[in-house]
Design a protein around this motif. Structure first.
Motif, PDB file in Angstrom:
ATOM      1  N   GLU A  12      -6.298  -3.199   4.542  1.00 38.44           N
ATOM      2  CA  GLU A  12      -6.381  -4.743   4.332  1.00 38.44           C
ATOM      3  C   GLU A  12      -5.243  -5.337   5.396  1.00 38.44           C
ATOM      4  O   GLU A  12      -5.474  -6.244   5.700  1.00 38.44           O
ATOM      5  CB  GLU A  12      -6.271  -5.275   2.984  1.00 38.44           C
ATOM      6  CG  GLU A  12      -6.314  -6.571   2.727  1.00 38.44           C
ATOM      7  CD  GLU A  12      -6.335  -7.146   1.350  1.00 38.44           C
ATOM      8  OE1 GLU A  12      -6.236  -8.459   0.867  1.00 38.44           O
ATOM      9  OE2 GLU A  12      -5.797  -6.305   0.647  1.00 38.44           O
ATOM     10  N   VAL A  63      -6.755   2.801  -4.032  1.00 38.79           N
ATOM     11  CA  VAL A  63      -6.236   1.553  -3.789  1.00 38.79           C
ATOM     12  C   VAL A  63      -5.183   1.418  -2.645  1.00 38.79           C
ATOM     13  O   VAL A  63      -5.161   0.237  -2.194  1.00 38.79           O
ATOM     14  CB  VAL A  63      -5.716   1.397  -5.346  1.00 38.79           C
ATOM     15  CG1 VAL A  63      -4.818  -0.211  -5.143  1.00 38.79           C
ATOM     16  CG2 VAL A  63      -6.558   1.063  -6.350  1.00 38.79           C
ATOM     17  N   ALA A  74      -6.978   1.106   0.498  1.00 38.02           N
ATOM     18  CA  ALA A  74      -7.641  -0.065   0.871  1.00 38.02           C
ATOM     19  C   ALA A  74      -6.606  -1.161   1.248  1.00 38.02           C
ATOM     20  O   ALA A  74      -6.992  -1.985   1.935  1.00 38.02           O
ATOM     21  CB  ALA A  74      -8.664  -0.295  -0.603  1.00 38.02           C
ATOM     22  N   THR A  75      -5.586  -1.085   0.461  1.00 39.01           N
ATOM     23  CA  THR A  75      -4.626  -1.905   0.573  1.00 39.01           C
ATOM     24  C   THR A  75      -3.891  -1.829   2.164  1.00 39.01           C
ATOM     25  O   THR A  75      -3.807  -3.025   2.756  1.00 39.01           O
ATOM     26  CB  THR A  75      -3.466  -1.955  -0.520  1.00 39.01           C
ATOM     27  OG1 THR A  75      -3.996  -1.797  -1.569  1.00 39.01           O
ATOM     28  CG2 THR A  75      -2.399  -3.009  -0.190  1.00 39.01           C
ATOM     29  N   GLY A 113       0.857  -1.093   0.053  1.00 39.96           N
ATOM     30  CA  GLY A 113      -0.104   0.042   0.050  1.00 39.96           C
ATOM     31  C   GLY A 113       0.953   1.265   0.119  1.00 39.96           C
ATOM     32  O   GLY A 113       0.545   2.191  -0.880  1.00 39.96           O
ATOM     33  N   GLU A 169     -13.081  -4.292  -0.382  1.00 39.38           N
ATOM     34  CA  GLU A 169     -12.768  -2.977  -0.861  1.00 39.38           C
ATOM     35  C   GLU A 169     -11.673  -2.891  -1.524  1.00 39.38           C
ATOM     36  O   GLU A 169     -11.715  -2.014  -2.449  1.00 39.38           O
ATOM     37  CB  GLU A 169     -12.789  -2.146   0.499  1.00 39.38           C
ATOM     38  CG  GLU A 169     -14.228  -2.110   1.425  1.00 39.38           C
ATOM     39  CD  GLU A 169     -14.976  -1.473   0.509  1.00 39.38           C
ATOM     40  OE1 GLU A 169     -14.941  -0.471  -0.242  1.00 39.38           O
ATOM     41  OE2 GLU A 169     -16.284  -1.825   0.681  1.00 39.38           O
ATOM     42  N   ARG A 170     -10.559  -3.515  -1.281  1.00 36.52           N
ATOM     43  CA  ARG A 170      -9.298  -3.098  -2.126  1.00 36.52           C
ATOM     44  C   ARG A 170      -9.540  -3.834  -3.552  1.00 36.52           C
ATOM     45  O   ARG A 170      -9.271  -2.882  -4.638  1.00 36.52           O
ATOM     46  CB  ARG A 170      -8.268  -4.132  -1.439  1.00 36.52           C
ATOM     47  CG  ARG A 170      -6.867  -3.724  -2.127  1.00 36.52           C
ATOM     48  CD  ARG A 170      -6.384  -4.706  -3.023  1.00 36.52           C
ATOM     49  NE  ARG A 170      -6.309  -6.188  -2.365  1.00 36.52           N
ATOM     50  CZ  ARG A 170      -6.326  -7.432  -2.913  1.00 36.52           C
ATOM     51  NH1 ARG A 170      -6.193  -7.396  -4.159  1.00 36.52           N
ATOM     52  NH2 ARG A 170      -6.379  -8.452  -2.227  1.00 36.52           N
ATOM     53  N   ASN A 171     -10.342  -5.001  -3.740  1.00 37.71           N
ATOM     54  CA  ASN A 171     -10.675  -5.357  -5.171  1.00 37.71           C
ATOM     55  C   ASN A 171     -11.536  -4.434  -6.008  1.00 37.71           C
ATOM     56  O   ASN A 171     -11.486  -3.894  -7.129  1.00 37.71           O
ATOM     57  CB  ASN A 171     -11.598  -6.801  -5.118  1.00 37.71           C
ATOM     58  CG  ASN A 171     -10.202  -7.924  -4.807  1.00 37.71           C
ATOM     59  OD1 ASN A 171      -9.791  -8.433  -6.024  1.00 37.71           O
ATOM     60  ND2 ASN A 171      -9.983  -8.098  -3.675  1.00 37.71           N
ATOM     61  N   GLU A 178      -9.491  -1.302  -7.157  1.00 36.25           N
ATOM     62  CA  GLU A 178      -8.649  -1.788  -8.244  1.00 36.25           C
ATOM     63  C   GLU A 178      -9.672  -1.888  -9.271  1.00 36.25           C
ATOM     64  O   GLU A 178      -9.157  -1.500 -10.769  1.00 36.25           O
ATOM     65  CB  GLU A 178      -8.013  -3.025  -7.884  1.00 36.25           C
ATOM     66  CG  GLU A 178      -6.870  -2.995  -6.784  1.00 36.25           C
ATOM     67  CD  GLU A 178      -6.229  -4.425  -6.633  1.00 36.25           C
ATOM     68  OE1 GLU A 178      -6.753  -5.443  -7.231  1.00 36.25           O
ATOM     69  OE2 GLU A 178      -5.117  -4.402  -6.177  1.00 36.25           O
TER      70      GLU A 178
END
Length: 434
Positions: A144, A137, A140-141, A82, A271-273, A276
């Protein structure tokens, strides 16, 4: 070594003032020496030795196991990913700049002296909203990564809970087997004495010896099981001491909460997906490229070079066919992450229902075991009394003892199983020991 001695040559009567003074002085000096020795021992004792004497708490054992967890570094790697995406989003250019050099000459053809030199710097530019999408992104990463760290601690807590409760049950089994062996050995010695006195037959002694041997076999098996679990605990945590208290208070929640570590991790993965996917949708074409440079040209030999500045913008048009595979792949990843979130919630609810049912069954089993132990203890007392009066055979006493030992074991194991059921219930609710 510090020594303290007090002596006098001439004994005095107990009523003599001199005698009392000497005794008081010796007692006072001895007390001071004892205190000094105690202080020196405390100061010279290594800190790790003093700390090792205190058993760890359940939370400390979980932390020690997490530090040795094989996948403990995964969360840090996700955070670094991230941070790398954020660093890319904050860069001045959308990609790596490129240096372009070009030279043209007619030396191979008619050789009139034509020469041309051209050079420039190609700089990819950001598309509208591209930085913001990549920043989302990155956020979110890193979310995660934090969720993955808590998920791993929850998983380690579950594994350690199971191991510690199995270890405590094995320790109780070993204690009960030891007590059973001691009681059977005492009975064998009593039977041996009565056989020597002619009160019992030789067959009774053989029967008692067989019972003692059976208890020795049971204790050896219990000791082996306890030793294996203890070595496994030390390998998992790196600690030699075992938490003395494992009992937990059942959590007040009745349903899976949104802050459950498994749900949070699955939600942030989705959320990360999604971020992206949005990035791919907004970047269906490549970034425009700005080229700044210069050109120097000579038409033929003998003429001077003409110089010019180059400003060029390359804007890719982008087509739906070229972007379709990347968009479809991003949609698929998002769909899989969303399905994983729904599956995690379903599995957690099933685990909670099973844990709630198991806890209720453990409470009922404990009540039945308490009643059974009371009846078996009373039966053993009556059988031993009848055997002493010559009304029962040794076989009846041994049978009553087996039932008493089995009921006592069931009671002790039922108590521990209830504690483990509460721990499993808390684990299903996402409670992590601190």
């Amino acid at each position: 070594m510090m020594t303290c001695t007090a002596s006098w040559r001439t004994p005095q009567p107990a009523c003599s003032p001199e005698y009392g003074t000497v005794v008081e002085l010796c007692a006072l000096t001895s007390a001071r020496c004892a205190w000094l020795l105690l202080i020196l021992l405390v100061l010279l004792c290594p800190p790790d030795v003093r700390a090792e004497s205190a058993p760890p708490t359940l939370g400390q054992a979980v932390q020690a196991a997490f530090e040795r967890y094989p996948e403990a570094g995964l969360a840090q790697v996700i955070n670094q990913q991230g941070a790398a995406i954020r660093q890319q989003a904050s860069a001045l250019l959308a990609g790596d700049p490129a240096l372009v050099l070009r030279h043209e000459s007619d030396a191979v053809t008619d050789d009139n002296g034509f020469r041309q030199w051209e050079g420039g710097l190609e700089m990819p530019l950001w598309l509208p909203g591209q930085r913001q999408r990549r920043s989302r992104v990155a956020d979110a990463t890193q979310d995660e990564g934090a969720a993955t760290l808590r998920l791993q601690r929850w998983e380690v807590a579950g594994e350690l809970r199971e191991l510690l409760w199995s270890l405590h049950i094995a320790a109780a089994e070993l204690e009960l087997a030891t007590r059973a062996l001691q009681a059977t050995g005492a009975l064998e010695r009593d039977v041996e004495r009565r056989v020597a006195a002619g009160e019992l037959a030789r067959m009774d002694l053989i029967l008692a010896q067989k019972e003692t041997l059976a208890r020795e076999i049971e204790r050896a098996a219990a000791a082996s099981q306890h030793s294996a679990l203890l070595m496994q605990y030390r390998a998992v945590t790196g600690l030699s001491a075992v938490p003395a208290e494992l009992s937990e208070t059942a959590a007040a929640a009745d349903d899976i909460v949104a802050e459950h570590p498994a749900l949070v991790a699955a939600r942030f993965a989705a959320e990360r997906n999604r971020a992206e996917r949005d990035q791919v949708r907004g970047e269906k074409r490549a970034s425009p490229v700005l080229t700044l440079g210069g050109k120097s040209e000579r038409p033929e030999s003998g003429l001077s070079y003409d110089n010019a500045v180059i400003l060029e913008v390359n804007v890719p048009l982008g087509t739906a066919g070229q972007a379709a595979p990347r968009t479809a792949a991003a949609e698929r990843s998002l769909a899989e992450a969303s399905a994983a979130l729904a599956r995690a919630r379903r599995d957690l609810e099933q685990d909670l229902n099973l844990a709630r049912t198991a806890r209720q069954q453990a409470q009922q089993a404990l009540q039945l075991a308490q009643r059974q132990q009371q009846l078996a203890a009373e039966g053993l007392r009556l059988a031993q009394r009848a055997f002493e009066l010559g009304e029962h055979s040794l076989f009846m006493v041994l049978e009553a003892r087996r039932q008493a030992l089995a009921s006592e074991r069931m009671l002790r194991v039922s108590e521990l199983e209830l504690g483990r059921a509460v721990a499993r219930y808390n684990q299903a609710l996402g409670v992590i020991p601190e």
